[in-house]
Design an enzyme around this catalytic site. Structure first.
Site, PDB file in Angstrom:
ATOM      1  N   ASP A 214      90.144 -61.076   3.186  1.00  0.00           N
ATOM      2  CA  ASP A 214      89.917 -61.464   4.802  1.00  0.00           C
ATOM      3  C   ASP A 214      91.521 -62.144   4.962  1.00  0.00           C
ATOM      4  O   ASP A 214      92.208 -62.412   4.092  1.00  0.00           O
ATOM      5  CB  ASP A 214      89.019 -62.571   4.995  1.00  0.00           C
ATOM      6  CG  ASP A 214      88.860 -63.944   3.941  1.00  0.00           C
ATOM      7  OD1 ASP A 214      89.898 -64.723   4.343  1.00  0.00           O
ATOM      8  OD2 ASP A 214      88.308 -63.752   2.837  1.00  0.00           O
ATOM      9  N   ASP A 216      91.471 -65.678   5.881  1.00  0.00           N
ATOM     10  CA  ASP A 216      91.303 -67.115   5.890  1.00  0.00           C
ATOM     11  C   ASP A 216      91.039 -67.435   7.413  1.00  0.00           C
ATOM     12  O   ASP A 216      89.922 -66.833   7.672  1.00  0.00           O
ATOM     13  CB  ASP A 216      92.443 -67.764   5.500  1.00  0.00           C
ATOM     14  CG  ASP A 216      92.003 -69.217   4.830  1.00  0.00           C
ATOM     15  OD1 ASP A 216      90.905 -69.249   4.611  1.00  0.00           O
ATOM     16  OD2 ASP A 216      92.935 -70.186   4.979  1.00  0.00           O
TER      17      ASP A 216
END
Length: 262
Positions: A214, A216
């Protein structure tokens, strides 16, 4: 469980979120340590001539959140089995637009922002002070082997990067994520510390392999990037678990050969 004397293993592997087993045919071993039980029984399997010990750091059912993992027992269990290198794949959020979900980062530095964790084997200095050097947390020989293996199997692996370790189990705020990025760090994770310093104290060469899941809390450069969710992390890790296994299959024999020469 097998109650015969424990075998020695050549290489140790810690499994992270979504990575709870390494081989179908493996012996499971209960190991006692001065710091209690590891997160799960250690399984030992043969990869050709290499015996590999695997331990799911969160437990096989992911029962232990990152701040409750018994890191000392986990590393000590590997030490008792005699492993000569520890490989630590881990899920991570990217702090850089060029480091994309599905990429690997073979880290070379670490910043510890955790608190309240048992992060050393030395609870007293009754035998004299012990302050380990930690300038280079990750073994450079093992990093090179993993990078070569990544190139061999055709997965994207970034050479070097700093992982900032947060306490969890929550994810970062936007302000925290921006701070981490502006500090020059590359990925964020919740378990690399105290794993790395404990491995250093135990004298076991250690390499951390981030699988980016991802971005974050998002990217300032791209407002369309959504902040991370637990569901997204597990979905990306599961989708890329085959790449993790392929990379380990290629790296393990070379790591075993490398440490046997030292």
């Amino acid at each position: 469980m097998n109650d015969q004397p424990r075998p020695l293993a050549d290489i140790g592997v810690f499994g992270g979120s979504g990575f709870y087993s390494l081989a179908e045919e493996a012996e499971a071993w209960e190991i006692e340590t001065p710091w209690g039980e590891p997160s799960a029984p250690v399984t030992v399997a043969a990869f050709g001539d290499v015996r590999v010990a695997f331990l799911a750091r969160h437990g096989t059912d992911h029962r232990y959140p990152p701040h409750k993992v018994n890191y000392r027992a986990n590393v000590e269990a590997m030490r008792q089995l005699g492993v000569r290198a520890l490989i630590a794949p881990f899920a991570a959020g990217s702090l850089r637009p060029e480091i994309k979900p599905g990429d690997f980062v073979v880290c070379d530095q670490i910043v510890d922002r955790t608190w309240g964790r048992e992060s050393t084997f030395y609870d007293s200095f009754e035998d004299g002070p012990v302050h380990i050097p930690f300038a280079d947390p990750y073994d450079e020989r093992l990093r090179r082997v993993v990078l070569d293996a990544a190139a061999e199997v055709g997965v994207t692996a970034h050479d070097g990067g700093t992982v900032v370790v947060v306490n969890g189990p929550r994810f970062s705020s936007r302000a925290e994520s921006r701070w981490h990025r502006e500090s020059g760090w590359h990925v964020v994770n919740m378990t690399q510390s105290p794993e790395a310093p404990l491995a250093m104290e135990a004298g076991i060469p250690f390499v951390g392999i981030a699988l980016v899941t991802d971005y974050d809390a998002g990217l300032d450069e791209d407002p369309d990037v959504e902040p991370v969710t637990q569901e997204a992390v597990f979905a990306v890790f599961e989708a890329n678990l085959r790449k993790v296994r392929t990379l380990l299959d290629a790296a393990i024999p070379e790591i075993a050969a490398t440490v046997s020469e030292s």
